[in-house]
Design an enzyme around this catalytic site. Sequence first.
Site, short mmCIF file in Angstrom:
data_model
loop_
_atom_site.label_atom_id
_atom_site.label_comp_id
_atom_site.label_asym_id
_atom_site.label_seq_id
_atom_site.Cartn_x
_atom_site.Cartn_y
_atom_site.Cartn_z
N ASP A 181 0.71 -1.21 -0.04
CA ASP A 181 -0.13 0.01 -0.02
C ASP A 181 0.84 1.22 0.00
OD1 ASP A 181 -2.84 1.09 0.53
OD2 ASP A 181 -1.90 2.02 2.35
N GLU A 244 1.36 -0.23 -4.88
CA GLU A 244 0.49 0.91 -5.19
C GLU A 244 1.29 2.11 -5.14
OE1 GLU A 244 -3.50 3.05 -3.80
OE2 GLU A 244 -1.85 2.65 -2.20
C1 GLC Z 1 -4.36 3.20 -0.29
C2 GLC Z 1 -5.62 2.33 -0.10
C3 GLC Z 1 -6.76 3.25 0.66
C4 GLC Z 1 -6.30 3.73 1.70
C5 GLC Z 1 -4.87 4.37 1.86
C6 GLC Z 1 -4.29 4.67 2.94
O1 GLC Z 1 -4.41 3.94 -0.92
O2 GLC Z 1 -6.04 1.70 -1.39
O3 GLC Z 1 -7.87 2.62 0.44
O4 GLC Z 1 -7.12 4.90 2.33
O5 GLC Z 1 -3.80 3.80 1.03
O6 GLC Z 1 -3.75 3.65 3.65
#
Ligand code: GLC
Length: 478
Positions: A181, A244
């Site tokens: 993440d 991500e």
């Molecule tokens: C990522 C997740 C999201 C979350 C953020 C903070 O972007 O996909 O849902 O709010 O991280 O952890």
Amino acid sequence: MVVYQIYPRSFADSDGDGVGDVPGVCSHLDHLQWLGVDALWLGPINPSPMADGGYDVADYRGVDPVFGTVEDVERLAAAAKRRGIDLLLDVVPCHTSIEHPWFRDRPELYVWSPEDGPPNNWRGAFGGPAWSQDPHGRGWYLHSFYAEQPDLDWRNPEVARELAGVLAFWRAKGVAGFRLDALQQLLKDPELRDDPPATGPSLMAGHPEHEALEHRFSSDRPGVGQAVAALRAGAGDDAFLVGEIGLPADRHAPYLEHLDASFCFELFFAAWEAEALKDAITAGLAAGKASWVLSNHDFPRLADRIGRANVAAAALLLLALPGPVFLFQGDELALGNGPGRPPGALPAPPYDRAGRDAFRHPMPWTELGPHHDFTAGTPWLEVVNAPEGSAKRQRVVPGSPARFVRELIALRRRLAGPVEDLTADDGVLSFRRGEHLVAVNTAGVERRAPPGGDVLLATVNRSDSLLPAGGASISQAV
Ligand code: GLC
């Protein structure tokens, strides 16, 4: 590789508490196998106060009782494996929950202001200052997201050691890999310099207060590769790691050195328009290791973003690209947004303060039955059926979105070779992959189909020479 994204709260409830859980996932693996996916990515299931849908972790090695137990995850990994499906977990390395014992007992693992107040102008992703006062009276701490999510200090080697241990722990339970993440937030400027004003829109459509700044010092700082390398070391060389990274693909290189893939958000945010889609695909391919995604739990559902008439064409485009592809649960049903938080409910857990509940409604499994058989109890969010029907119905109705996605996944196995752009009519995106031709009409009106051989799969009845509005096809090259 096709990865099916499961939002655990909203997939299937096995115990009647109205919240999806890990045993619920186990009991619907037949759906994933029927679709033909290779892996499933399970959203966060760790113990959490749920200030951010589980992205606020209070124990990296546990499972929240609402979702099940560690043994349930082991059982899921084994059961999925028997069906040829790998289990990927979501790991949140940037921050913990403010209720994680580390925050109370090991403050040195977090980022603190050197002053009695915010030391700079940094903003949280959901708006407001990125600094909050510590409830334990130790000054001001940094949070890139909600105030309930203090940022770990990745310049402290202890943090890397702890998180690497977490990945190794889950690998030993049978987990094949991880979705990591918010990696762009791991390293910040050690001097905590102010972010300059933004000079243009950023890639991720965030909160306006956050978007007003260019995140030059609050994210993506040199040395971040070392942090990602520590995660790789913990996971092992054979783990599948997808990052991500909320940055344009041409800035992913230091991360990709240690990852198998990163999400190409250019495609996610591209307007449904041939030229924009082509540019986005080019950007992802140029970065290398791109994985493709058109929908997830953070943004409006595909049908609501690009129009229901284009959903099938979008699925065809997505599944015709080389590299890993991610499908969000319900996209195979062409599920739309739901109403979100029930009227009168407070913007407090389990509901999302940033307004993302509408994209997270539970899966409709059957046509009838209470709550479409998502739960025997009262669902945490209303279950809204897809216009084309529930999963059970769509599996048997010829021409349904789910049957189409299944056929695409099967045909995808025969697609090989790089993406080679082809010229086509205005508004038509067309490319060749080896022996196959892909054409997607984004024009909203009928267009000439690029010349090719037999049509192997098409969204709507395309003739030999015409591609209707919302039409897309994969054909044999001649
Ligand atoms: C990522 C997740 C999201 C979350 C953020 C903070 O972007 O996909 O849902 O709010 O991280 O952890």
